[in-house]
Write a protein that holds these residues in place. Structure first.
Motif, PDB file in Angstrom:
ATOM      1  N   LEU A  16       0.823  -1.207   0.000  1.00 33.64           N
ATOM      2  CA  LEU A  16       0.000   0.000   0.000  1.00 33.64           C
ATOM      3  C   LEU A  16       0.859   1.259   0.000  1.00 33.64           C
ATOM      4  O   LEU A  16       0.495   2.263  -0.615  1.00 33.64           O
ATOM      5  N   TYR A  17       2.015   1.231   0.692  1.00 37.06           N
ATOM      6  CA  TYR A  17       2.933   2.366   0.648  1.00 37.06           C
ATOM      7  C   TYR A  17       3.442   2.612  -0.759  1.00 37.06           C
ATOM      8  O   TYR A  17       3.744   3.731  -1.145  1.00 37.06           O
ATOM      9  N   GLU A  18       3.549   1.557  -1.564  1.00 39.73           N
ATOM     10  CA  GLU A  18       4.066   1.662  -2.928  1.00 39.73           C
ATOM     11  C   GLU A  18       2.988   2.051  -3.940  1.00 39.73           C
ATOM     12  O   GLU A  18       3.309   2.374  -5.082  1.00 39.73           O
ATOM     13  N   LEU A  43       6.641  13.563   0.049  1.00 37.67           N
ATOM     14  CA  LEU A  43       7.694  12.555   0.179  1.00 37.67           C
ATOM     15  C   LEU A  43       7.089  11.164   0.279  1.00 37.67           C
ATOM     16  O   LEU A  43       5.979  10.989   0.775  1.00 37.67           O
ATOM     17  N   THR A  44       7.827  10.183  -0.178  1.00 39.78           N
ATOM     18  CA  THR A  44       7.402   8.799  -0.025  1.00 39.78           C
ATOM     19  C   THR A  44       8.154   8.223   1.165  1.00 39.78           C
ATOM     20  O   THR A  44       9.242   8.686   1.507  1.00 39.78           O
ATOM     21  N   ASP A  49      10.150   4.161   8.233  1.00 36.40           N
ATOM     22  CA  ASP A  49      11.044   5.245   7.822  1.00 36.40           C
ATOM     23  C   ASP A  49      10.442   6.555   8.309  1.00 36.40           C
ATOM     24  O   ASP A  49       9.299   6.862   8.019  1.00 36.40           O
ATOM     25  N   GLU A  50      11.229   7.346   9.018  1.00 30.73           N
ATOM     26  CA  GLU A  50      10.696   8.596   9.560  1.00 30.73           C
ATOM     27  C   GLU A  50      11.026   9.809   8.708  1.00 30.73           C
ATOM     28  O   GLU A  50      10.398  10.844   8.831  1.00 30.73           O
ATOM     29  N   ASP A  51      12.015   9.707   7.826  1.00 32.79           N
ATOM     30  CA  ASP A  51      12.453  10.862   7.050  1.00 32.79           C
ATOM     31  C   ASP A  51      11.742  10.993   5.708  1.00 32.79           C
ATOM     32  O   ASP A  51      11.445  12.087   5.272  1.00 32.79           O
ATOM     33  N   GLY A  52      11.511   9.898   5.056  1.00 31.96           N
ATOM     34  CA  GLY A  52      10.901   9.937   3.733  1.00 31.96           C
ATOM     35  C   GLY A  52      11.918  10.315   2.669  1.00 31.96           C
ATOM     36  O   GLY A  52      13.013  10.774   2.958  1.00 31.96           O
ATOM     37  N   GLU A  53      11.535  10.106   1.425  1.00 36.96           N
ATOM     38  CA  GLU A  53      12.392  10.418   0.289  1.00 36.96           C
ATOM     39  C   GLU A  53      11.555  11.080  -0.793  1.00 36.96           C
ATOM     40  O   GLU A  53      10.391  10.733  -0.978  1.00 36.96           O
TER      41      GLU A  53
END
Length: 125
Positions: A16-18, A43-44, A49-53
């Motif tokens: 689901l995140y993808e 951000l994804t 993951d707390e930072d995201g990209e």
């Protein structure tokens, strides 16, 4: 909850995140062919993951045009976004390469809701 159920739940959550549906982006370039290069602004992140990209720049994104009738005359309203404009991008459920050429055919790829199949659907104030 059993370990196998937790593993399955984690797998589903990761998928689901993808999944890409709709997001907000910024126009980075207006191309001569009427498409847009757009930087997604959300951000994804992977689970935990707390930072995201940042998502990659989306290249040559087609935009929706509107066909309307005004006083009985058919008109086409074309988008006129500029660099820096905030826009809404939707990701098509299947590969749209052939569809963009106006051809009825099977998708060339099995991808779904991919970053490769965006459409600019409107602007944001």
């Amino acid at each position: 909850m059993s370990r196998s159920i937790r593993v399955l739940d984690d797998y589903i959550e990761q998928k689901l995140y993808e999944l890409r549906t709709t997001t907000v982006g910024r126009v980075e370039r207006v191309n001569p062919n009427g498409t847009y290069d757009i930087q997604p602004l959300v951000l994804t992140m992977e689970r935990g993951d707390e930072d995201g990209e940042p998502l990659p720049l989306l290249i040559e994104v087609p935009a929706i045009v509107q066909k309307v009738k005004i006083d009985g005359v058919s008109k086409t309203i074309e988008p006129d976004y500029e660099k820096g404009d905030k826009v809404v991008i939707s990701f098509c459920e299947r590969d749209i390469e052939n569809a963009l050429q106006g051809r009825l055919s099977l998708p060339q790829d099995f991808r779904r809701h991919s970053l490769n199949d965006p459409i600019l659907i409107g602007g944001l104030a």
